[in-house]
Design a protein around this motif. Structure first.
Motif, short mmCIF file in Angstrom:
data_model
loop_
_atom_site.label_atom_id
_atom_site.label_comp_id
_atom_site.label_asym_id
_atom_site.label_seq_id
_atom_site.Cartn_x
_atom_site.Cartn_y
_atom_site.Cartn_z
N LYS A 102 36.38 -32.40 64.38
CA LYS A 102 36.03 -32.34 62.96
C LYS A 102 36.88 -31.36 62.18
CE LYS A 102 31.27 -33.83 62.98
NZ LYS A 102 30.10 -33.91 62.15
N VAL A 103 36.98 -31.66 60.88
CA VAL A 103 37.62 -30.77 59.91
C VAL A 103 36.51 -30.16 59.06
CG1 VAL A 103 39.16 -30.69 57.90
CG2 VAL A 103 39.70 -32.22 59.82
N PHE A 104 36.54 -28.84 58.93
CA PHE A 104 35.56 -28.12 58.12
C PHE A 104 36.28 -27.45 56.96
CE2 PHE A 104 33.72 -28.43 62.30
CZ PHE A 104 32.34 -28.48 62.12
N ILE A 105 35.92 -27.84 55.73
CA ILE A 105 36.52 -27.25 54.53
C ILE A 105 35.42 -26.58 53.71
CG2 ILE A 105 37.78 -27.75 52.38
CD1 ILE A 105 39.04 -30.17 53.85
N ASN A 106 35.72 -25.39 53.20
CA ASN A 106 34.77 -24.62 52.37
C ASN A 106 33.42 -24.45 53.06
OD1 ASN A 106 36.84 -24.64 50.51
ND2 ASN A 106 35.97 -26.27 49.26
N ALA A 107 33.46 -24.21 54.36
CA ALA A 107 32.23 -24.09 55.15
C ALA A 107 31.45 -22.83 54.78
CB ALA A 107 32.58 -24.07 56.63
N GLN A 108 30.14 -22.97 54.90
CA GLN A 108 29.24 -21.84 54.69
C GLN A 108 28.14 -21.93 55.75
OE1 GLN A 108 30.09 -19.66 52.02
NE2 GLN A 108 28.72 -18.39 53.23
N THR A 110 26.96 -25.82 56.09
CA THR A 110 27.30 -26.76 55.01
C THR A 110 28.81 -26.72 54.84
OG1 THR A 110 25.20 -26.33 53.92
CG2 THR A 110 26.91 -27.31 52.57
N TYR A 111 29.42 -27.88 54.70
CA TYR A 111 30.88 -27.96 54.53
C TYR A 111 31.25 -29.30 53.93
CZ TYR A 111 30.91 -31.04 58.63
OH TYR A 111 30.68 -32.09 59.49
N VAL A 112 32.52 -29.45 53.54
CA VAL A 112 33.04 -30.76 53.18
C VAL A 112 34.09 -31.14 54.21
CG1 VAL A 112 32.52 -30.63 50.71
CG2 VAL A 112 34.74 -29.82 51.52
N ASP A 113 34.20 -32.44 54.46
CA ASP A 113 35.20 -32.92 55.42
C ASP A 113 36.53 -33.19 54.69
OD1 ASP A 113 34.96 -35.42 54.16
OD2 ASP A 113 33.58 -36.19 55.67
N GLU A 114 37.49 -33.78 55.39
CA GLU A 114 38.81 -34.01 54.80
C GLU A 114 38.78 -34.98 53.62
OE1 GLU A 114 38.90 -36.21 58.85
OE2 GLU A 114 37.68 -34.74 57.80
N ARG A 115 37.70 -35.77 53.48
CA ARG A 115 37.54 -36.67 52.33
C ARG A 115 36.72 -36.00 51.22
NH1 ARG A 115 37.09 -39.25 56.84
NH2 ARG A 115 34.82 -39.19 56.88
N PHE A 116 36.40 -34.73 51.45
CA PHE A 116 35.58 -33.91 50.54
C PHE A 116 34.17 -34.47 50.38
CE2 PHE A 116 39.12 -31.30 50.12
CZ PHE A 116 38.73 -30.13 49.48
N GLU A 117 33.67 -35.09 51.46
CA GLU A 117 32.26 -35.51 51.51
C GLU A 117 31.48 -34.34 52.07
OE1 GLU A 117 32.20 -39.15 53.77
OE2 GLU A 117 33.42 -40.18 52.27
#
Length: 196
Positions: A84-90, A124-131
């Protein structure tokens, strides 16, 4: 493209990483390069600060842990193919009993120590598609995510060791920052003496 991994001592590893937008320049290429870099170094996780980018992005692939015979079949199944890719994770919450596990880090080669972490996380995070996703993980999955999450918070696993352990590691860590270490993957050393 395989990128150099930033070694212990580089200030980028101590920065609180910043959130990114979907329009972040060359994001798809950056993520592809991170996967290639991580696999080349035989890692199970890599955070953007480790390649010199202080942004809230990390990747995880726990498949190599799935072959561990000491784990239950259920744990092996959870780890196999978890990529998985984790973007802006909290991390919203860490719960459960603390347990020790021997951790290492691509930015701190040849140093492995037992680190205590809580068993379960809610993230909580968004994936590479920003979902957007809010998920709960436990066991080894939670631990790998916690380790990478620490990177985007400017924290290293060595920070979680006792002051005695840190003192004992001081010289080894200084040598890593100077490039006085043999590694099988590309690295960037902050205190490397020029002309070596």
């Amino acid at each position: 493209m395989i990128l150099p991994i930033v070694a212990y001592g580089d200030p980028v590893l101590r920065k609180m990483a910043t959130a990114i937008e979907k329009s972040h320049p060359n994001l798809e290429e950056l993520i592809d390069n991170m996967w290639e870099t991580m696999y080349n170094a035989h890692g199970v996780g890599l955070a953007a600060p480790q390649i010199g980018q202080p942004i809230r992005l990390f990747i995880v692939d726990t498949t190599p842990f799935a072959d561990d015979d000491e784990l239950s079949k259920e744990e092996q199944k959870a780890l196999k193919g978890f990529r998985k890719v984790f973007i802006n994770a909290q991390i919203e919450e860490e719960t459960g009993k603390e347990w020790a596990f021997n951790e290492g880090c691509l930015s701190i080669p040849d140093v492995r120590e037992d680190v205590n972490r809580k068993d379960t996380i809610n993230i909580t995070y968004v994936d590479e598609r920003f979902e957007k996703h809010t998920e709960t993980y436990d066991g080894l999955l939670a631990r790998v995510i916690q380790h990478e999450y620490d990177h985007i918070e400017g924290v290293l696993f060595t920070d979680k060791l006792s002051s005695l352990k840190r003192r004992l590691l001081k010289k080894r860590l200084a040598n890593i920052s100077k490039g006085n270490i043999k590694v099988e993957y590309r690295m960037r050393f902050p205190n490397l003496k020029k002309g070596r």
